[in-house]
Scaffold this active site. Sequence first.
Site, PDB file in Angstrom:
ATOM      1  N   LYS A 193       0.848  -1.184   0.000  1.00  0.00           N
ATOM      2  CA  LYS A 193       0.000   0.000   0.000  1.00  0.00           C
ATOM      3  C   LYS A 193       0.888   1.239   0.000  1.00  0.00           C
ATOM      4  CE  LYS A 193      -3.624   2.470   2.490  1.00  0.00           C
ATOM      5  NZ  LYS A 193      -4.343   2.620   3.774  1.00  0.00           N
TER       6      LYS A 193
ATOM      7  N   ASP B  49     -12.809   1.348   4.993  1.00  0.00           N
ATOM      8  CA  ASP B  49     -11.804   2.167   5.679  1.00  0.00           C
ATOM      9  C   ASP B  49     -12.305   2.680   7.021  1.00  0.00           C
ATOM     10  OD1 ASP B  49      -9.267   3.325   5.937  1.00  0.00           O
ATOM     11  OD2 ASP B  49      -9.923   5.235   5.120  1.00  0.00           O
TER      12      ASP B  49
END
Length: 403
Positions: A184, A318
């Site tokens: 990421k 998220d």
Amino acid sequence: MHTRTVFTGGRVFDGVTTAQADVAIHGDRIVDVGIGLDGDEAVDCTGAFIVPGLFDCHVHIMASDFDLARSEQEPFSLPYYEAVRNLSLLLDQGITSARDAAGADAGVKRAIAKNLIEGPRLQTAIVMLSQTGGHGDLHLPSGGSRSMAMMMPHPGRPRSVRDGVDDVRRGVREILRAGADAIKVATTGGVMSTGDDPRHAHFRDDELAVIAEEVAAAGTYFFAHAQGTEGIKAALRHGARSIEHGYHLDDEAIDLLLRTGAWLVPTLSATQAIVDAADRGVPIPAESQALAREAVGAHRASFARAVDAGVKVAMGTDSPPYGHPSDSNLDELLLMTQASAMTPADAWRAATANSAALLRQDDLGALAPGKIADLVVVNGEVDDLRGLRGRIRSVILGGRRVR
């Protein structure tokens, strides 16, 4: 010897529509889908529909709420125990596969695999690569450093802040060595980090090129925390497999998503959850509150334009469902349909087949013979996306009922 179990009397979502059908499983596999199937055991699904096990492609199981001041006062090890609860809560919602987008290390994934704790099938990024002054830099205006346990380096979690080609290359290699399934990268600032701006692009082309080179050599991919326009486009030009958030998409960014075949994981829940938490009195910094409130409208408008253009969408949130009883990862499905032209069927597909494709899970995401028997029985009608968390009747993970 495994028994043949038939889920009967319900409707089955085939990725486009629902139709009356039975689903037969044997061991950890689906063996048949059709009408009038027989088996050793029957599970009555009357009044419900059956979908493949659900995905959340952007979770943080080591986070429990948005109260950063509280988390700074907790012992370092506490988030690991909170993660046990958080993983269980994901299963409660029918989420049988998830990608942790920073925080969980290889030990958490191993604990699930060894049945020491229960949880969905888990892929991990371990940390988020960030430049100095970026979304993953815990530096504070006071000169100190925010002590977020889910971000702090330790033997199983390499440091995330990297600068320059050589340091970025080493960072990717260290993260992969630590057991990450994918890398990421924060190619923009963020809402909840101090001192950076979600509209600013982070990392230069030579640094992103190195990331792309290293993940290709390792047979994996990178995905990008990318909120601002230029950072989104930079990530896509260098081969990001998915864009997470995508608050500010322009025509060129949408064209790049289409031309590269990258996925958009919109996480509409994220900005809304920050606003909701602030309204409930959670002590979120004023700067972050303002950025989140400003971003909500642009976020939804960008997502709507991407959907209209035909961009591929996978489900991610998220935002943890752990801080308040009314929070749910599954609210993302409703938000996607409210913000765009997506239908309920589109939303279910984003949370199943599309997410399985993004995470390269060919054996998951569909109810078909030969697929792994991850499935969820949901009360009510498939077109009704309200209150899904309370409508989960049962959850099957690898042929075994876990809820």
